[in-house]
Enzyme design. Structure first.
Site, PDB file in Angstrom:
ATOM      1  N   LEU A 130       0.893  -0.928  -0.057  1.00  0.00           N
ATOM      2  CA  LEU A 130      -0.142  -0.023   0.012  1.00  0.00           C
ATOM      3  C   LEU A 130       0.936   1.296   0.002  1.00  0.00           C
ATOM      4  CD1 LEU A 130      -2.973   0.564  -0.182  1.00  0.00           C
ATOM      5  CD2 LEU A 130      -2.949   0.948   2.508  1.00  0.00           C
ATOM      6  N   HIS A 131       1.554   1.710  -1.075  1.00  0.00           N
ATOM      7  CA  HIS A 131       2.626   2.807  -1.270  1.00  0.00           C
ATOM      8  C   HIS A 131       1.825   3.964  -1.418  1.00  0.00           C
ATOM      9  CE1 HIS A 131       2.445   3.057  -5.645  1.00  0.00           C
ATOM     10  NE2 HIS A 131       2.173   1.733  -5.592  1.00  0.00           N
ATOM     11  N   ALA A 132       2.675   4.645  -1.634  1.00  0.00           N
ATOM     12  CA  ALA A 132       2.275   6.119  -1.236  1.00  0.00           C
ATOM     13  C   ALA A 132       1.204   6.694  -2.109  1.00  0.00           C
ATOM     14  CB  ALA A 132       3.471   7.264  -1.685  1.00  0.00           C
TER      15      ALA A 132
END
Lengths: 120, 580
Positions: A43-45
């Protein structure tokens, strides 16, 4: 939508897994569901930002818990806190909401993750 | 109470409340504000965040347009972080409860957040540290920018404390509100010091870590004469301050009476005392103090005060403004003399020279950029019809350079002629004597110029191989070094033999210690910071030429700068007991 990894629960029956820090108001609708992060980068930026944007559209309080050996619960409306979860691929997140639109919020947020944040 | 010692570079005493400027490239200091100032600090924080958000939105739109939504979304993430109430809440909490400055609050919270990310095993998440750092810098830039803006519209008196001030920043200080300043770095002849003197603001430089020790709101006493900074002075120091202040007023009053008297020795020998300036408005003050003209107009401030290179019109307007203010008195315009110590520290490091003082600066820079050089020369020539304008080339080190510069000047004259633009065809052209190679060949150069002006600061630096802004070696920088005196004597002699007037426009001209020596060597024009004029005039009026010549003769006979200085101090005190 109803994959085996997710379950819809009602708070009248179950308590939220790790007690939320806010003052609990009795008989407020609430909901929780678990979801596994499957995307390669976790769940990256950018997806986290989409998640937080979506969460902020609801009046309910949204709390996200990273399950596992060291569970941690954060405010689902704070991008800073969401990122500190470091939800990598394979992490199970429990998404809980409490408020009038709690059920709707949880469904929307879970589907966002499951559909890989595709535009809908 | 705490006393710090630095180098007093602009005399006088002053006392007021401190404001402390942070520097973008340096660590933010853990400063606290008084509890009652916390609300104002919160307002600053909110303003900086709002400004930063606006920046990022603009950036996102630009990037999205150029590179697509995918890339632009990176800035959505930055926007999200900066709008995150839990992050902003932490900033605000450090200000409201910790009483920290907004700068330090941002720094502190971001540092904590960075540490969290750095501790993450996943590389992708650990790399978010870069975004945090980027955001922190952006907000800090706005906060620090605010401080600078605030300096331009102060509502109360202050003492400015900073790590360093750019000369252009010093020049923009509100003279009516800024009572004095103290900075960590710098030496006696740094340009910041020169500007402070020109503006008559007491200043102390090279104080080491004054910017770390002072908190905003502290009461600061600056003694620019003795080089002292007193933080939160006690009763005794306050009394001493009153005594000093009274003495200061008495001296000022006495020197003001000298204004209308000629700069003439007791036996009738007249010299010309002129002023060095950076900005035309300084001329009024200089004339007020008795300047007979401007012996050095430093034009690089035109370049440093604007983002872009000045246009011909920018030059022309400034020069005409200066000429009008002078009402017929001479104006020596020095062409661009950008030196390493005046460069913006934010310049791209890749373009910085390893040895800037020996590099592509000053006249060399101009000869490498003829169109830029010509713009300035055109403006000077056009202004020359309005009054007594003279051109001076800086940092000439070989005859070829001088000839090239003169050739460019001739080209510009021809162009103006073709265009039918009027200018003074006989405009006097001079050169700075500030490189030993030129000084040693003064008699050769004298055949090709109308005047010399000795720039003692650079002449000393190049002769003694000392960087005057490096506080670790600044002690070796000394005008009294016999080698420097020999060069000065020979330049004055070469000028006298060929009827080429010689002036000194460096610091030395305004230092009472050297007045008798320079006078005795035959110097006819002293150009200095305007506030020094009355005192130099007083010394000149108290001696005779035979006496000054005798002092010069003896001063030239010593082996060391210490002996020279000791001797000159003794002799000057005999004539003017309160000279130092």
């Amino acid at each position: 939508m109803n994959t085996p990894t997710t379950q819809l629960r009602d708070v009248q029956q179950h308590d939220s897994p790790t007690g939320p820090t806010h003052q609990r108001v009795s008989r407020m609708p609430s909901a929780c569901r678990d979801v596994i992060i499957t995307s390669e980068n976790g769940l990256h930026a950018r997806p986290a930002m989409s998640f937080v944007d979506a969460a902020n559209h609801f009046g309910s309080v949204v709390q996200v818990t990273r399950l596992g050996d060291t569970p941690e619960t954060v405010d689902g409306k704070s991008i800073m806190q969401m990122l500190t979860l470091a939800a990598v691929q394979g992490t199970t997140l429990r998404i809980c909401a409490e408020g009038d639109d709690a059920h709707h919020a949880v469904e929307r947020l879970v589907s966002l993750i499951e559909n890989g944040f595709a535009e809908d | 109470m705490e006393i710090l010692k630095g180098i007093g570079v602009s005399p006088g005493v002053a006392m007021s409340t401190a404001i402390v400027l942070d520097v973008e490239d340096l660590a933010v200091q853990p400063r606290q504000v008084p509890p009652e100032a916390a609300d104002a600090e919160l307002a600053r924080l909110d303003r900086a965040i709002a400004d930063a958000l606006r920046d990022i939105e603009r950036l996102r739109d630009e990037v999205t347009q150029r590179s697509g939504r995918e890339i632009g979304a990176i800035f959505d993430f930055h926007l999200g972080l900066l709008r995150d109430r839990s992050l902003v809440g932490q900033f605000r909490n450090e200000v409201a409860s910790g009483h920290y400055t907004a700068e330090y609050a941002v720094n502190l919270v971001m540092k904590r957040l960075s540490a969290t990310f750095l501790g993450m095993k996943d590389r992708y998440f650990a790399e978010r540290v870069k975004d945090i750092y980027d955001l922190e810098r952006r907000v800090l830039r706005h906060l620090i920018g605010q401080q600078r803006e605030d300096l331009n519209r102060l509502s109360r008196d202050v003492i400015v404390i900073a790590h360093d001030l750019l000369p252009s920043q010093t020049a923009q200080l509100d003279r009516n509100r800024v009572r004095g300043f103290a900075v960590d770095v710098g030496g006696r002849t740094s340009h910041t010091a020169i500007v402070a003197r020109a503006m008559s603001i007491p200043a102390v430089v090279g104080v080491g870590d004054v910017s770390k020790r002072v908190a905003p709101g502290d009461i600061i006493l600056i003694d620019g004469t003795r080089g002292l900074v007193v933080i939160n002075p006690n009763e005794d120091q306050l009394k001493d301050f009153d005594v000093q202040l009274e003495r200061q007023h008495r001296i000022e009053l006495e020197l003001a009476q000298l204004r209308d008297l000629p700069a003439q020795t007791r036996d009738g020998h007249v010299v010309s005392l002129q002023a060095n300036i950076e900005f035309p408005p300084e001329i009024d003050d200089a004339v007020e103090r008795g300047a007979a003209g401007i012996g050095l107009y430093r034009t690089e401030f035109l370049y440093l005060n604007s983002e872009q290179e000045p246009t011909e019109a920018d030059h022309y307007n400034a020069y005409v403004d200066a000429v009008r203010r002078l009402r017929g008195k001479p104006l020596v315009i020095r062409t661009l003399d950008l030196g390493a110590d005046k460069y913006d520290p934010k310049a791209d490091p890749a373009t910085l020279e390893r040895n800037p003082f020996l590099g592509d600066r000053s006249i060399r820079l101009c000869l490498h950029d003829i169109p830029m050089f010509k713009r300035q020369l055109r403006a000077i020539l056009r202004a020359s019809v309005a009054g007594d304008v003279r051109i001076m080339f800086p940092m000439i080190s070989t005859l070829l350079e001088l000839r090239q510069a003169r050739m460019v000047l001739s080209d510009v004259m021809e162009e103006l002629d073709d265009e039918g633009v009027k200018f003074n065809t006989d405009i006097p052209v001079g050169m700075m004597m500030e490189v030993p190679s030129a000084a040693l060949m003064a008699s050769v150069f004298a055949r090709e110029v109308n005047f010399f002006s000795i720039g003692t600061n650079d002449l000393i630096q190049y002769t003694l191989a000392v960087d005057r802004t490096n506080e670790r070696v600044a002690g070796l920088f000394n005008a009294a070094h016999p080698s420097v005196l020999l060069l000065i004597r020979d330049i004055i002699r070469a000028g006298a033999r060929t009827q080429v007037p010689v002036s000194v426009c460096g610091e030395m001209a305004g230092e009472p210690l050297y007045t008798l020596l320079l006078l005795g060597l035959g110097l006819t024009t002293f150009s200095m910071n305007a506030p020094d004029i009355p005192e130099i005039k007083k010394i000149i009026r108290s001696t005779t030429m035979p006496h000054a010549r005798e002092i010069a003769r003896r001063a030239m006979g010593f082996d060391s700068e210490r002996q020279v200085m000791h001797y000159l101090r003794e002799e000057t005190r005999k004539l003017v007991p309160d000279a130092f």
